[in-house]
Design an enzyme around this catalytic site. Sequence first.
Site, PDB file in Angstrom:
ATOM      1  N   HIS A   1       0.822  -1.213   0.000  1.00 22.31           N
ATOM      2  CA  HIS A   1       0.000   0.000   0.000  1.00 22.31           C
ATOM      3  C   HIS A   1       0.859   1.266   0.000  1.00 22.31           C
ATOM      4  CE1 HIS A   1      -3.032   2.641   2.374  1.00 22.31           C
ATOM      5  NE2 HIS A   1      -3.480   2.539   1.142  1.00 22.31           N
TER       6      HIS A   1
ATOM      7  N   GLU B   1      -4.123   4.018  -8.194  1.00 25.72           N
ATOM      8  CA  GLU B   1      -5.414   4.539  -7.749  1.00 25.72           C
ATOM      9  C   GLU B   1      -5.570   5.973  -8.230  1.00 25.72           C
ATOM     10  OE1 GLU B   1      -6.313   4.753  -3.507  1.00 25.72           O
ATOM     11  OE2 GLU B   1      -8.100   5.941  -4.006  1.00 25.72           O
TER      12      GLU B   1
ATOM     13  N   GLU C   1       0.514  -0.502  -4.736  1.00 24.21           N
ATOM     14  CA  GLU C   1      -0.595   0.434  -4.927  1.00 24.21           C
ATOM     15  C   GLU C   1      -0.044   1.822  -4.662  1.00 24.21           C
ATOM     16  OE1 GLU C   1      -4.019   2.971  -3.416  1.00 24.21           O
ATOM     17  OE2 GLU C   1      -2.093   2.518  -2.489  1.00 24.21           O
TER      18      GLU C   1
ATOM     19  N   ASP D   1      -1.240   6.349  -5.172  1.00 21.97           N
ATOM     20  CA  ASP D   1      -2.303   7.316  -5.461  1.00 21.97           C
ATOM     21  C   ASP D   1      -1.792   8.347  -6.461  1.00 21.97           C
ATOM     22  OD1 ASP D   1      -4.098   6.347  -3.261  1.00 21.97           O
ATOM     23  OD2 ASP D   1      -2.363   6.971  -2.068  1.00 21.97           O
TER      24      ASP D   1
ATOM     25  N   HIS E   1      -1.385  11.309  -1.920  1.00 25.92           N
ATOM     26  CA  HIS E   1      -2.666  10.823  -1.417  1.00 25.92           C
ATOM     27  C   HIS E   1      -3.656  11.962  -1.194  1.00 25.92           C
ATOM     28  CE1 HIS E   1      -5.598   9.502   1.605  1.00 25.92           C
ATOM     29  NE2 HIS E   1      -5.467   8.315   1.027  1.00 25.92           N
TER      30      HIS E   1
HETATM   31  O1  G3P Z   1      -6.386   1.675  -3.260  1.00 21.63           O
HETATM   32  C1  G3P Z   1      -6.865   1.270  -2.033  1.00 21.63           C
HETATM   33  C2  G3P Z   1      -6.550   2.211  -0.912  1.00 21.63           C
HETATM   34  O2  G3P Z   1      -5.344   2.859  -1.137  1.00 21.63           O
HETATM   35  C3  G3P Z   1      -7.640   3.204  -0.722  1.00 21.63           C
HETATM   36  O3  G3P Z   1      -7.454   4.016   0.400  1.00 21.63           O
HETATM   37  O4  G3P Z   1      -7.058   6.262   1.293  1.00 21.63           O
HETATM   38  O5  G3P Z   1      -5.231   4.609   1.290  1.00 21.63           O
HETATM   39  O6  G3P Z   1      -5.963   5.635  -0.832  1.00 21.63           O
HETATM   40  P1  G3P Z   1      -6.378   5.172   0.536  1.00 21.63           P
HETATM   41 MG    MG Z   2      -4.796   4.546  -2.303  1.00 21.34          MG
END
Ligand code: G3P
Ligand code: MG
Length: 249
Positions: free
Chosen positions: A15, A117, A42, A44, A57
């Site tokens: 993440h 994302e 993953e 953002d 993010h």
């Molecule tokens: O992509 C899944 C996850 O990253 C969504 O939550 O707030 O960490 O971007 P967040």
């Molecule tokens: Mg995310």
Amino acid sequence: IASTPAWPLPFWIAHRGAGKLAPENTLAAFRLGAAHGYRAFECDVKLSLDGVPFLLHDSSLRRTSTGSGLASAQSWSDLSRLDAGSWHSRAHAGEPLASLEAVARFVQANRFGLNLELKPTPGQERLTGQVVGREVLRLWGGVEAHLPLLSSFEPVALEGARETAPGVPRGLLLDSPRESWLDEAQSLGCVAVITNYRLMDAARVQAIHAAGMKALVYTANDESVVAWLRANGVDGIITDAVDRFAPGD
Ligand code: G3P
Ligand code: MG
């Protein structure tokens, strides 16, 4: 890219690069995740003022960089001079924000999987999907086997991505249940539904599989949660705990 590409991700996905162990969404985080054996990440992505996709993010620069204000109000040339590491720890002082281009180079060189994302600044949902879709085609041209999965909580962002890059796989993110979630994912042509792990019981996994999609979750950091998710049949887990879960497991 004409045909439907193969599913691009392994079970374990780090993440924001490496969760909380390195400054999120920077290449330093990707490298730390990789050092723990992770082969998929993953992160953002949003747009600078001049339309350059980069990793962040929040809408604001304040929490995770030396900048302030809306990231979408600043050019990439200004953003690229900020320090996105010292908020996390001294060891990472001077770490820059990562452009999508730099991330593409890194994951392609290592043959890593990527879940991008789409995290649009509010009001830029469709534009973000369109621009990131176009950039993915430019940056991943010729390496279709490792195309990223584009995901978003915002259906409109996924629509935008489909407009410019219909052959790049899409996933719908879901944080809380809503009646239309499965129809939405299908009508967006998604190959995956990615939910808050609390939502992913066995019945939901089965519904997603019956619709021909993969069932993924975020952000599971606890052994008992992971055991429950595995028993429910999930296809992938996004985790912060890259030091706890070895991706060979
Ligand atoms: O992509 C899944 C996850 O990253 C969504 O939550 O707030 O960490 O971007 P967040
Ligand atoms: Mg995310």
